[in-house]
Scaffold this motif. Structure first.
Motif, PDB file in Angstrom:
ATOM      1  N   VAL A  83     -31.043 159.711  59.940  1.00  0.00           N
ATOM      2  CA  VAL A  83     -30.032 159.628  60.996  1.00  0.00           C
ATOM      3  C   VAL A  83     -29.937 158.197  61.524  1.00  0.00           C
ATOM      4  CG1 VAL A  83     -29.275 160.489  63.237  1.00  0.00           C
ATOM      5  CG2 VAL A  83     -30.432 162.025  61.635  1.00  0.00           C
ATOM      6  N   ALA A  84     -28.730 157.611  61.454  1.00  0.00           N
ATOM      7  CA  ALA A  84     -28.469 156.260  61.951  1.00  0.00           C
ATOM      8  C   ALA A  84     -27.388 156.318  63.017  1.00  0.00           C
ATOM      9  CB  ALA A  84     -28.035 155.342  60.813  1.00  0.00           C
ATOM     10  N   SER A  85     -27.448 155.398  63.949  1.00  0.00           N
ATOM     11  CA  SER A  85     -26.436 155.335  65.004  1.00  0.00           C
ATOM     12  C   SER A  85     -25.180 154.634  64.487  1.00  0.00           C
ATOM     13  CB  SER A  85     -26.986 154.572  66.203  1.00  0.00           C
ATOM     14  OG  SER A  85     -27.106 153.183  65.886  1.00  0.00           O
ATOM     15  N   PRO A  86     -24.036 154.823  65.155  1.00  0.00           N
ATOM     16  CA  PRO A  86     -22.832 154.074  64.780  1.00  0.00           C
ATOM     17  C   PRO A  86     -23.060 152.563  64.811  1.00  0.00           C
ATOM     18  CG  PRO A  86     -22.242 155.886  66.227  1.00  0.00           C
ATOM     19  CD  PRO A  86     -23.743 155.832  66.202  1.00  0.00           C
ATOM     20  N   ALA A  87     -23.820 152.070  65.799  1.00  0.00           N
ATOM     21  CA  ALA A  87     -24.094 150.637  65.878  1.00  0.00           C
ATOM     22  C   ALA A  87     -24.892 150.166  64.669  1.00  0.00           C
ATOM     23  CB  ALA A  87     -24.847 150.313  67.173  1.00  0.00           C
ATOM     24  N   GLN A  88     -25.834 150.978  64.206  1.00  0.00           N
ATOM     25  CA  GLN A  88     -26.616 150.615  63.021  1.00  0.00           C
ATOM     26  C   GLN A  88     -25.746 150.630  61.767  1.00  0.00           C
ATOM     27  OE1 GLN A  88     -29.719 153.534  63.599  1.00  0.00           O
ATOM     28  NE2 GLN A  88     -31.107 152.035  64.533  1.00  0.00           N
ATOM     29  N   TRP A  89     -24.824 151.587  61.684  1.00  0.00           N
ATOM     30  CA  TRP A  89     -23.887 151.590  60.549  1.00  0.00           C
ATOM     31  C   TRP A  89     -23.065 150.300  60.554  1.00  0.00           C
ATOM     32  CZ3 TRP A  89     -23.132 154.980  56.485  1.00  0.00           C
ATOM     33  CH2 TRP A  89     -22.018 154.708  55.684  1.00  0.00           C
ATOM     34  N   ILE A  90     -22.581 149.902  61.704  1.00  0.00           N
ATOM     35  CA  ILE A  90     -21.777 148.681  61.799  1.00  0.00           C
ATOM     36  C   ILE A  90     -22.609 147.459  61.399  1.00  0.00           C
ATOM     37  CG2 ILE A  90     -20.632 147.131  63.448  1.00  0.00           C
ATOM     38  CD1 ILE A  90     -19.659 149.685  64.912  1.00  0.00           C
ATOM     39  N   THR A  91     -23.872 147.423  61.801  1.00  0.00           N
ATOM     40  CA  THR A  91     -24.753 146.327  61.397  1.00  0.00           C
ATOM     41  C   THR A  91     -24.856 146.237  59.881  1.00  0.00           C
ATOM     42  OG1 THR A  91     -26.089 146.347  63.413  1.00  0.00           O
ATOM     43  CG2 THR A  91     -27.138 145.490  61.425  1.00  0.00           C
ATOM     44  N   MET A  92     -25.101 147.373  59.222  1.00  0.00           N
ATOM     45  CA  MET A  92     -25.226 147.360  57.769  1.00  0.00           C
ATOM     46  C   MET A  92     -23.910 146.958  57.110  1.00  0.00           C
ATOM     47  SD  MET A  92     -28.356 147.972  57.331  1.00  0.00           S
ATOM     48  CE  MET A  92     -28.208 147.910  55.550  1.00  0.00           C
ATOM     49  N   ASP A  93     -22.808 147.416  57.650  1.00  0.00           N
ATOM     50  CA  ASP A  93     -21.498 147.047  57.126  1.00  0.00           C
ATOM     51  C   ASP A  93     -21.266 145.540  57.260  1.00  0.00           C
ATOM     52  OD1 ASP A  93     -18.805 148.188  56.162  1.00  0.00           O
ATOM     53  OD2 ASP A  93     -18.198 146.968  57.882  1.00  0.00           O
ATOM     54  N   ASN A  94     -21.640 144.978  58.409  1.00  0.00           N
ATOM     55  CA  ASN A  94     -21.497 143.538  58.614  1.00  0.00           C
ATOM     56  C   ASN A  94     -22.341 142.743  57.631  1.00  0.00           C
ATOM     57  OD1 ASN A  94     -19.724 143.836  60.758  1.00  0.00           O
ATOM     58  ND2 ASN A  94     -21.318 143.696  62.335  1.00  0.00           N
ATOM     59  N   LEU A  95     -23.590 143.180  57.432  1.00  0.00           N
ATOM     60  CA  LEU A  95     -24.507 142.444  56.562  1.00  0.00           C
ATOM     61  C   LEU A  95     -24.050 142.464  55.107  1.00  0.00           C
ATOM     62  CD1 LEU A  95     -27.942 143.528  58.088  1.00  0.00           C
ATOM     63  CD2 LEU A  95     -26.805 141.305  58.306  1.00  0.00           C
ATOM     64  N   ALA A  96     -23.427 143.560  54.693  1.00  0.00           N
ATOM     65  CA  ALA A  96     -22.921 143.626  53.321  1.00  0.00           C
ATOM     66  C   ALA A  96     -21.913 142.521  53.064  1.00  0.00           C
ATOM     67  CB  ALA A  96     -22.294 144.997  53.062  1.00  0.00           C
ATOM     68  N   ASP A  97     -21.068 142.225  54.044  1.00  0.00           N
ATOM     69  CA  ASP A  97     -20.091 141.142  53.902  1.00  0.00           C
ATOM     70  C   ASP A  97     -20.723 139.769  54.096  1.00  0.00           C
ATOM     71  OD1 ASP A  97     -17.718 142.389  53.217  1.00  0.00           O
ATOM     72  OD2 ASP A  97     -17.181 142.837  55.285  1.00  0.00           O
ATOM     73  N   LYS A  98     -21.604 139.689  55.054  1.00  0.00           N
ATOM     74  CA  LYS A  98     -22.141 138.388  55.458  1.00  0.00           C
ATOM     75  C   LYS A  98     -23.089 137.791  54.428  1.00  0.00           C
ATOM     76  CE  LYS A  98     -24.178 136.322  59.640  1.00  0.00           C
ATOM     77  NZ  LYS A  98     -24.710 136.638  60.993  1.00  0.00           N
TER      78      LYS A  98
END
Length: 569
Positions: A83-98
């Motif tokens: 279970v991950a929070s929405p904020a953690q999902w956004i972090t992983m999404d950001n890192l994939a691009d960054k």
């Protein structure tokens, strides 16, 4: 078990010299001559959640140019209990691009993976992961890895209680080394101060002989493949409450081609213990493996081989001795499937949960389906909700309030995620590992190839009038078993480019393995083998009989789980 130090594997010596996993990783990171790490640090960084990789499709070209392989790193991020929070999902999404490839990988063990991280980006990536209150420590290496748990709370009122126990086990068995925070976050541990250590209270300075995996399952769903792990905990519900767990031990999916001493294995049922004993039982089983596991030959070092060598009775006796009490007899339970169920379902808490199919666990955007953009948009509005990674590489948009559900549904439609769910039951019950081109161990394709093969297998089902029949299909690019191929009613294990060992006969609920049917088949040969079997199945099956069960009942598949069941002899 006392072992001659002169016979220990080199990895054991690396761990012993590592100063609790610090090694010379910091010096390796500073070396600008190569995109790789020093040899010993390539082993140690696994404990920190990363593996070195290269794009194998470019290796030949780069070698001709007298260049080293284009090294990069995979980072695996633990999500205990899935279970991950929405904020953690956004972090992983950001890192994939960054820093990495512009995709997210959802693994078969409820973790995130980032691929394509260059060496100079390793530290900032892991630091930002920790700032989101996630981490990568113990996501790989010879320690207990990410603890899995059934994530569909509508299946049972006890889900939240099981989740809490899974988190407690994960926290208790996480290594205590300071090296992870010293290297990656400059001694700044997000959730509190870093304490120096002079020992690992559970692991010792050489940790475990090999990786160790623990999973929780809540009947009737075996969506975490509980029997495939070193320890499995099967939740027992009594009078609507979590009473305790049945424990299994000694599961593991890996083997080595050509080595008949290696084999996949299902865990043995040991017995039952109440909830308050769960962490203790897990610790004591892990320490038995710590003390008796093979540290000389890493191919024979998993807990399953310890149990085979020492005997199940020995492990039970040793466990009871270390606990100071005996496990109770196992309590009754029933599993019906090891797959996911899809679509919107209302949970016991009044919130909504929507399980989405993610092909190969790869979250990416295409012209038709904007998976990444859609899930990102949902994360940005999902106040009070969560994202739940399943053991089948899918995602559950969880704890959606009644008021928010229409907006989430609108975003699903807007980004094509609803249309993306229009796939066959064969696709929905499939798993594939990354394999080529990124995995250095892969012999053949996995994630990139399986969907097209399933489409052709589905055409055979249509031909014989059973297009909606679910069949569990698993594919891996090598025999190490990351995608748990030996639990597929149909299993494919890469032997060479375009060639797969072909396994048949596992159960639909994950409590029986398949066996080797044919070796090194091409796609044409696979389809030719399946056609008459599916024809017979369509004509002769009993009501509600699954494909694997049919093959066993008709004695098309025979097994006694000897070495001959997995290796041709």
């Amino acid at each position: 078990m006392n072992q001659d130090k002169s016979k220990l594997s080199e990895v054991e010596h690396i761990k012993e010299r590592s100063r609790f996993l610090e090694g010379t990783i910091q010096d390796s990171l500073k070396d600008e001559v190569t995109g790789n790490l020093y040899a010993q640090d390539q082993q140690l960084i696994k404990f920190h959640g990363s593996y070195v990789q290269s794009d194998r499709e470019l290796d030949k070209e780069r070698k001709a140019q007298k260049l080293e392989p284009l090294y990069s790193f995979m980072i695996r991020v633990r999500v205990p209990g899935g279970v991950a929070s929405p904020a953690q999902w956004i972090t992983m999404d950001n890192l994939a691009d960054k820093y990495g490839m512009p995709t997210l990988k959802l693994t078969t063990r409820q973790a995130f993976e980032l691929h394509g991280i260059l060496k100079h980006n390793l530290k900032p990536t892991i630091k930002e992961i920790n700032e989101s209150l996630m981490d990568s420590i113990a996501a790989c290496g010879d320690v207990n890895r990410n603890v899995m748990c059934t994530v569909n709370p509508y299946t049972s009122n006890i889900h939240d209680d099981v989740q809490r126990v899974a988190l407690a086990v994960s926290e208790h068995l996480t290594p205590k080394t300071k090296a992870y925070y010293k290297i990656w976050v400059n001694d700044e541990q997000v959730a509190g101060p870093v304490e120096d250590i002079t020992e690992e209270p559970i692991y010792g300075k050489t940790y475990l002989p090999r990786k160790f995996k623990i999973t929780f399952a809540i009947p009737p769903y075996n969506d975490t493949d509980v029997y495939a792990h070193d320890i499995g905990l099967i939740a027992i519900e009594e009078n609507g409450k979590l009473a305790g767990f049945n424990f299994t031990a000694g599961g593991g999916m890996g083997m080595t081609f050509g080595d008949e001493n290696t084999f996949p294995r299902l865990g043995n049922l040991l017995g039952y213990a109440p909830v308050d004993k769960a962490v203790d039982v897990c610790e004591k089983l892990l320490t038995i493996q710590r003390d008796y596991g093979n540290r000389e030959n890493r191919k024979l070092s998993r807990f399953k081989y310890t149990i085979e060598r020492e005997g199940l009775d020995f492990v039970k006796t040793e466990l009871n001795k270390r606990l100071g009490y005996d496990l109770e007899p196992a309590k009754p339970y029933t599993f019906t499937t090891n797959g996911d169920s899809y679509g919107w379902v209302k949970g016991a808490n009044g919130n909504w949960f929507n399980t989405l199919y993610i092909e190969g666990g790869r979250v990416k955007d295409t012209e038709q389906f904007q998976l990444r953009k859609g899930l990102r948009a949902i994360a940005e509005i999902l106040e009070g909700g969560d994202f739940r990674l399943t053991g089948n590489q899918n995602i559950v948009i969880g704890n959606v309030s009644e008021a928010l559900k229409p907006k989430v549904q609108e975003l699903l439609v807007q980004h094509g995620l609803e249309a993306h769910q229009d796939v066959t039951p064969l696709h929905q019950h499939s798993i594939a590992c990354v394999a080529l081109n990124l995995c250095p161990l892969a012999n053949a394709e996995g994630e990139r190839y399986l969907p097209s093969l399933i489409t052709k297998i589905h055409a055979i089902l249509e031909k014989y009038g059973i297009p909606d029949q679910p069949i569990t299909i698993r594919m891996t690019g090598c025999p190490n078993g990351c995608g748990r191929p030996y639990l597929g009613e149909i299993g494919f294990v890469g032997r060479a480019p375009g060639k797969y060992n072909f396994y048949l006969g596992a159960s639909f609920n994950g409590d029986r393995m398949n066996v080797l049917h044919k070796e090194a088949l091409s796609e044409e040969e696979i389809l030719a083998e399946l056609d008459p079997l599916i024809a017979q199945y369509a004509a002769e099956r009993t009501p509600n009989e699954h494909f694997g069960d049919f093959l066993v009942r008709k004695e098309i598949i025979k097994h006694n789980y000897s070495k001959a069941d997995f290796h041709l002899v």
